[in-house]
Design a protein around this motif. Structure first.
Motif, mmCIF file in Angstrom:
data_model
loop_
_atom_site.group_PDB
_atom_site.id
_atom_site.type_symbol
_atom_site.label_atom_id
_atom_site.label_comp_id
_atom_site.label_asym_id
_atom_site.label_seq_id
_atom_site.Cartn_x
_atom_site.Cartn_y
_atom_site.Cartn_z
ATOM 1 N N ILE A 170 111.749 45.213 95.436
ATOM 2 C CA ILE A 170 111.315 45.779 94.163
ATOM 3 C C ILE A 170 112.349 45.401 93.122
ATOM 4 O O ILE A 170 113.547 45.275 93.424
ATOM 5 C CB ILE A 170 111.120 47.314 94.244
ATOM 6 C CG1 ILE A 170 110.489 47.832 92.936
ATOM 7 C CG2 ILE A 170 112.436 48.030 94.560
ATOM 8 C CD1 ILE A 170 109.937 49.244 93.052
ATOM 9 N N LEU A 171 111.901 45.183 91.898
ATOM 10 C CA LEU A 171 112.790 44.814 90.804
ATOM 11 C C LEU A 171 113.108 46.042 89.956
ATOM 12 O O LEU A 171 112.280 46.927 89.800
ATOM 13 C CB LEU A 171 112.143 43.743 89.924
ATOM 14 C CG LEU A 171 111.689 42.464 90.631
ATOM 15 C CD1 LEU A 171 111.076 41.499 89.607
ATOM 16 C CD2 LEU A 171 112.830 41.796 91.372
ATOM 17 N N LEU A 172 114.318 46.061 89.404
ATOM 18 C CA LEU A 172 114.726 47.101 88.462
ATOM 19 C C LEU A 172 115.359 46.423 87.258
ATOM 20 O O LEU A 172 116.013 45.381 87.378
ATOM 21 C CB LEU A 172 115.716 48.076 89.101
ATOM 22 C CG LEU A 172 115.164 48.863 90.286
ATOM 23 C CD1 LEU A 172 115.684 48.267 91.586
ATOM 24 C CD2 LEU A 172 115.522 50.339 90.196
ATOM 25 N N THR A 173 115.162 47.022 86.078
ATOM 26 C CA THR A 173 115.612 46.389 84.851
ATOM 27 C C THR A 173 115.763 47.425 83.748
ATOM 28 O O THR A 173 115.360 48.578 83.910
ATOM 29 C CB THR A 173 114.599 45.302 84.420
ATOM 30 O OG1 THR A 173 115.085 44.601 83.268
ATOM 31 C CG2 THR A 173 113.249 45.927 84.076
ATOM 32 N N ASN A 174 116.314 47.006 82.629
ATOM 33 C CA ASN A 174 116.290 47.805 81.404
ATOM 34 C C ASN A 174 115.452 47.107 80.335
ATOM 35 O O ASN A 174 115.482 47.481 79.168
ATOM 36 C CB ASN A 174 117.708 48.058 80.881
ATOM 37 C CG ASN A 174 118.430 46.768 80.499
ATOM 38 O OD1 ASN A 174 117.929 45.665 80.748
ATOM 39 N ND2 ASN A 174 119.612 46.895 79.915
#
Length: 232
Positions: A106-110
Motif C-alpha cells: 500500500i502507498l502512503l503520501t502527503n
C-alpha cells in the motif's frame, strides 16, 4: 490554488475528504466559512476543524508491506490504524485501502493528487495480487474469474460486474490476479461466487511499483524513478 487541492496537498487529508469537510462547513478561510468555489492566495489562513493548515512543498511517497490486522485509516481513534503503526514523523495518509485481513503493498503520501490519479476506476491502474484458496483450483474457476463475475457492491447496494482480468495459476491452491477495479472486498467476493474461500491474500504490485523484497511491517521511500512513473 483551489481550496480542496490546497488542503489535500498539505497532507492533512485526501481531496475527497477535503470536499466533505467543506460541505460540512468545517473549513474556515480567514475566519469565514469556506465555500467549494474558493481559491487560496499566499497569505490566506485556512483551518479545518480548528486545525491550521500548513502547506508544505516537500512531497512524501512511501510504500509499505501491510501486515494482517492493520487498518488502512488515518483516524487516530481507530485501534491498529496504519498511521500509528508506521509512526512516520510527517503527516501522511494511505492511498486507497487493503482489507484488515489482507497483506501487502500500500502507498502512503502527503500528496492528495496521487489519490485521484490511482483511485479513479477510469484510469485503469493495475493492481496485482497473490491469492491462496481453500480447495483445488479448476480450469473453470480460472476462466470464470478472468471473464468477469457478478458480485455484490455495497456502495451501490446492488450487483456489479467485475471487469475481465488476467489470472495465472501458480500451484494447486494459489493464483495471481491483476485487477484495474477497486470494488469492496472484490477478490474475496469473486472467489465466493464460485464457492471458494480466500485463505491468504497479498497485494504485490500497484501500477509499476513492486512490493519486491520489502519485509512485512516495513516501509521504504519510493525511488525517484518510481515517483516519476507514479505521477505520469
Amino acid at each position: 490554488m483551489r481550496l480542496n487541492q490546497y488542503i489535500s496537498s498539505s497532507g492533512f487529508c485526501s481531496r475527497r475528504q477535503a470536499e466533505r469537510f467543506i460541505t460540512a462547513e468545517k473549513v474556515l478561510v480567514n475566519g469565514e466559512i469556506a465555500r467549494h468555489v474558493c481559491f487560496i492566495e499566499e497569505n490566506d489562513v485556512v483551518e479545518v476543524n480548528s486545525h491550521r493548515i500548513k502547506h508544505t512543498s516537500e512531497k512524501i511517497y512511501l510504500k509499505f508491506n501491510k501486515p494482517s490486522g492493520i487498518i488502512c485509516t488515518a483516524s487516530p481513534t481507530i485501534e491498529n490504524n496504519i498511521i500509528d503503526y508506521i509512526a512516520y514523523p510527517e503527516r501522511i495518509f494511505p492511498v486507497g485501502r487493503l482489507d484488515k485481513e489482507t497483506e501487502g503493498l500500500i502507498l502512503l503520501t502527503n500528496d492528495g493528487s496521487v489519490v485521484n490519479k490511482l483511485m479513479k476506476e477510469e484510469n485503469n491502474e493495475e493492481k496485482e495480487y497473490l491469492v491462496t484458496v481453500d480447495k483445488r483450483i479448476t480450469e473453470s474457476f480460472l476462466v470464470g474469474l478472468s471473464n468477469g463475475v457478478d458480485i455484490y457492491n455495497p456502495r451501490r447496494k446492488g450487483i456489479s460486474r467485475t471487469n475481465a482480468c488476467s489470472v495465472l495459476q501458480l500451484d494447486d491452491y494459489t493464483f495471481r490476479i491483476t485487477l484495474s477495479q477497486g470494488l469492496n472486498r472484490q477478490i474475496r467476493r469473486m472467489c465466493r461466487h464460485f464457492q471458494y474461500t480466500v485463505r491468504h491474500l497479498k497485494r504485490v504490485r500497484i501500477k509499476h511499483i513492486q512490493l519486491g523484497s520489502l519485509e512485512i511491517g516495513q516501509w521504504s521511500s519510493l525511488t525517484e524513478e518510481e515517483i516519476v512513473d507514479l505521477l505520469r
